[in-house]
Scaffold this motif. Structure first.
Motif, short mmCIF file in Angstrom:
data_model
loop_
_atom_site.label_atom_id
_atom_site.label_comp_id
_atom_site.label_asym_id
_atom_site.label_seq_id
_atom_site.Cartn_x
_atom_site.Cartn_y
_atom_site.Cartn_z
N THR A 12 -86.94 -55.50 -1.02
CA THR A 12 -87.28 -55.18 0.36
C THR A 12 -87.62 -53.70 0.55
O THR A 12 -88.49 -53.35 1.34
N ARG A 82 -87.50 -62.72 -0.74
CA ARG A 82 -87.97 -64.07 -0.42
C ARG A 82 -88.47 -64.14 1.03
O ARG A 82 -88.24 -63.23 1.81
N GLU A 83 -89.10 -65.22 1.37
CA GLU A 83 -89.54 -65.56 2.74
C GLU A 83 -90.68 -64.68 3.28
O GLU A 83 -91.46 -65.12 4.13
N TYR A 134 -86.12 -66.10 10.22
CA TYR A 134 -85.93 -65.62 8.85
C TYR A 134 -86.94 -66.25 7.87
O TYR A 134 -87.49 -65.58 7.01
N ASP A 243 -85.25 -63.66 -5.42
CA ASP A 243 -84.31 -62.68 -5.97
C ASP A 243 -82.84 -63.12 -5.95
O ASP A 243 -82.08 -62.81 -6.87
O1 LIG Z 1 -84.84 -57.45 -1.26
P1 LIG Z 1 -83.42 -57.85 -1.16
O2 LIG Z 1 -82.67 -57.66 -2.43
O3 LIG Z 1 -82.75 -57.21 0.01
O4 LIG Z 1 -83.37 -59.47 -0.90
C1 LIG Z 1 -84.04 -60.03 0.18
C2 LIG Z 1 -83.79 -61.54 0.24
O5 LIG Z 1 -84.46 -62.24 -0.76
C3 LIG Z 1 -84.18 -62.08 1.58
O6 LIG Z 1 -83.90 -63.46 1.66
#
Ligand SMILES: O=P(O)(O)OC[C@H](O)CO
Ligand SMILES: Nc1ncnc2c1ncn2[C@@H]1O[C@H](COP(=O)(O)OP(=O)(O)O)[C@@H](O)[C@H]1O
Length: 493
Positions: A12, A82-83, A134, A243
């Motif tokens: 992210t 994700r998403e 989400y 992830d």
């Molecule tokens: O990028 P991260 O590690 O915060 O993970 C985000 C998740 O996959 C969101 O569902």
């Protein structure tokens, strides 16, 4: 000669790439942060070009840091936030709108409308998910309905949809592959997790033309080859996996009942439920943990939207700290948070509350409250939110003695000890805390024949240290009641 695998971890807040050897050892890392865009209240966007460029340069940096060249890399595994939703032009590969990020809440009213029509049960039965902004479906509908000409172009087959794994795969293979894996598909609200295919009824509900969608493959599979223009040589792409599911693999949670919790921007607890798609009675998600040789392993997941992001807010929003790691000394500098509770519902509340309109709050402030108390309460909020999830999992019949933890935040010893105390559960920290990238590399290795089985991968997992609860039950119960009261004050439903 050793075998090297390049894992791409597109997260992210940063794009990372890590070269692993066959024993799961880290040989080289490349990392690039990228911009977060907040165009309106509750909107969160990324620039797909920046995601692509930072990914590409992280890969080159990781290969160089390992002292290798592309011809030494046997395969690539991709894992991703994700998403997050991207729609691009099949001809040019250019996105028609910024990526709408998983944290984005702009479609809360569409979700509420579908809920009011009584559709949540059908959606949950098919997709394992709930009607919440989400997930990808309403983000995709929003793009089709709000970008000029998008719907007509989509229906004419000119556009492609993908989560970040698909988008990166498309770019790496120069448009030769439009695919995703079952874990990423299982986060869209469009995928039937029992039949393992896009669900026509769900597509109808969200008004999504099927022609937009990628082909769904196993988590380790033949995903084509990178175009030689990127690294000077074709490299096969051997795995795609979301992830949190990748971290589940990296933590070797392969047996039903094993559970991991990852603390990055958000926090995600994943419990392996084996071949059974267990439906939660406590508003957890049923999701695909991984799919190998067509065989699906399912999981129950609890998703918290803000964990490390709350620490970032202390740093970048309030300027109370200069770096995230300072929070450990601050938390240790006071005997308690002095009755302060912080509920970091900046983008609503995730599991088990699912309240997209809730917003954050800090409670129990007095004239004596200082920065250390607020920092400590912020770290504690992550522990309490995890407890909310574990209570829900236990309510669904899960029975586990240890929790495997990972992610940037578990570098903080105070947090891990507090977690053990608030959860009343042993927390184990692995030798390799880059479990997300490691999971993608393991699956790529499985596809390449570097590993013969998940059992062989499980043998490679090693605990670095374990934290056992030391808090007494009375304190634990009193503090958790205080948290529940604080949450009750920010909820809107
Ligand atoms: O990028 P991260 O590690 O915060 O993970 C985000 C998740 O996959 C969101 O569902
Ligand atoms: N020592 C620390 N104490 C508390 N939080 C930390 C610490 N180190 C990193 N973090 C938090 O962890 C997050 C980074 O973790 P990471 O796994 O890299 O996240 P992501 O993959 O979501 O980008 C940041 O939000 C940061 O605030």
């Amino acid at each position: 000669m050793d075998t090297y695998i390049l894992a791409i971890d597109q997260g992210t807040t940063s794009s990372r790439a890590i070269v692993f050897n066959a024993r799961g050892g880290i040989c080289g890392v490349g990392q690039r942060e990228f911009s977060q865009h907040y165009p309106q209240d509750a909107w969160v966007e990324h620039d797909p070009e920046e995601i692509w460029q930072t990914t590409l340069s992280s890969c080159k940096a990781a290969i160089a840091a390992a002292g290798l060249s592309a011809s030494d890399i046997s395969g690539i595994g991709i894992t991703n936030q994700r998403e997050t939703t991207v729609v691009w032009d099949r001809e040019t590969g250019a996105a028609i709108y910024p990526a709408i990020v998983w944290q984005d809440r702009r479609t809360a009213s569409q979700c509420a409308g579908l809920k009011a029509q009584g559709l949540e049960e059908l959606v949950a039965q098919r997709s394992g998910l709930l009607l919440d902004p989400y997930f990808s479906a309403t983000k995709l509908t929003w793009i089709l309905d709000n970008v000029a000409g998008a719907r007509q172009r989509a229906e004419a087959g000119e556009l492609a949809f993908g989560t970040i794994d698909s988008f990166l795969l498309w770019r790496l293979t120069n448009g030769a592959e439009h695919a995703t894996d079952a874990t990423n598909a299982s986060r869209t609200l469009l995928f039937n997790i029992h039949r393992q295919e896009w669900d026509d009824e769900l597509l109808g509900l969200f008004k999504i033309p099927r022609v937009l969608l990628p082909k769904v493959k196993d988590s380790c599979d033949d995903f084509g080859r990178c175009d030689p223009q990127w690294f000077g040589k074709e490299i096969p792409v051997c795995s795609l996996i979301g992830d949190q599911q990748a971290a589940t693999v990296g933590q070797a949670c392969f047996k039903p009942g094993m559970v991991k919790s990852t603390y990055g921007t958000g926090c995600f607890v994943v419990l392996n439920t084996g071949t059974e798609a267990l439906a939660s009675k406590h508003r957890l998600l049923t999701t695909v943990a991984y799919r190998i040789n067509g065989e699906v392993t399912y999981a129950l997941e609890g998703s918290i939207f803000v964990a490390g992001a709350a620490v970032q807010w202390l740093r970048d929003g309030l300027h109370l700290i200069g770096s995230a790691s300072e929070t450990q000394a601050l938390a240790e500098s006071v005997a308690s948070s002095n009755g302060v509770y912080m509920v970091p519902a900046f983008t609503g509340l995730g599991a088990p509350y699912w309240d997209p309109d809730a917003r954050g709050g800090i409670f129990g402030l007095t004239r004596d409250t200082g920065i250390a108390h607020i920092a400590r309460a912020t770290l504690e909020s992550v522990c309490y939110q995890t407890r909310d999830l574990l209570e829900a999992m236990r309510g669904d019949g899960a029975d586990f003695a240890t929790l495997r933890v990972d992610g940037g935040m578990v570098a903080n010893n105070w947090v891990v000890q507090r977690l053990a105390d608030i959860l009343d559960c042993r927390c184990e920290r692995p030798m390799v805390t880059e479990t997300t990238a490691l999971g993608a590399a393991y699956l790529a290795g499985l596809q390449l024949g570097v590993y013969q089985s998940l059992d062989e991968i499980a043998e490679l997992w090693e605990s670095a240290d374990g934290f056992d609860p030391v808090m007494n039950e009375v304190d634990r119960a009193r503090r958790y009641t205080g948290w529940k009261n604080a949450v009750a004050r920010v909820r809107t439903q």
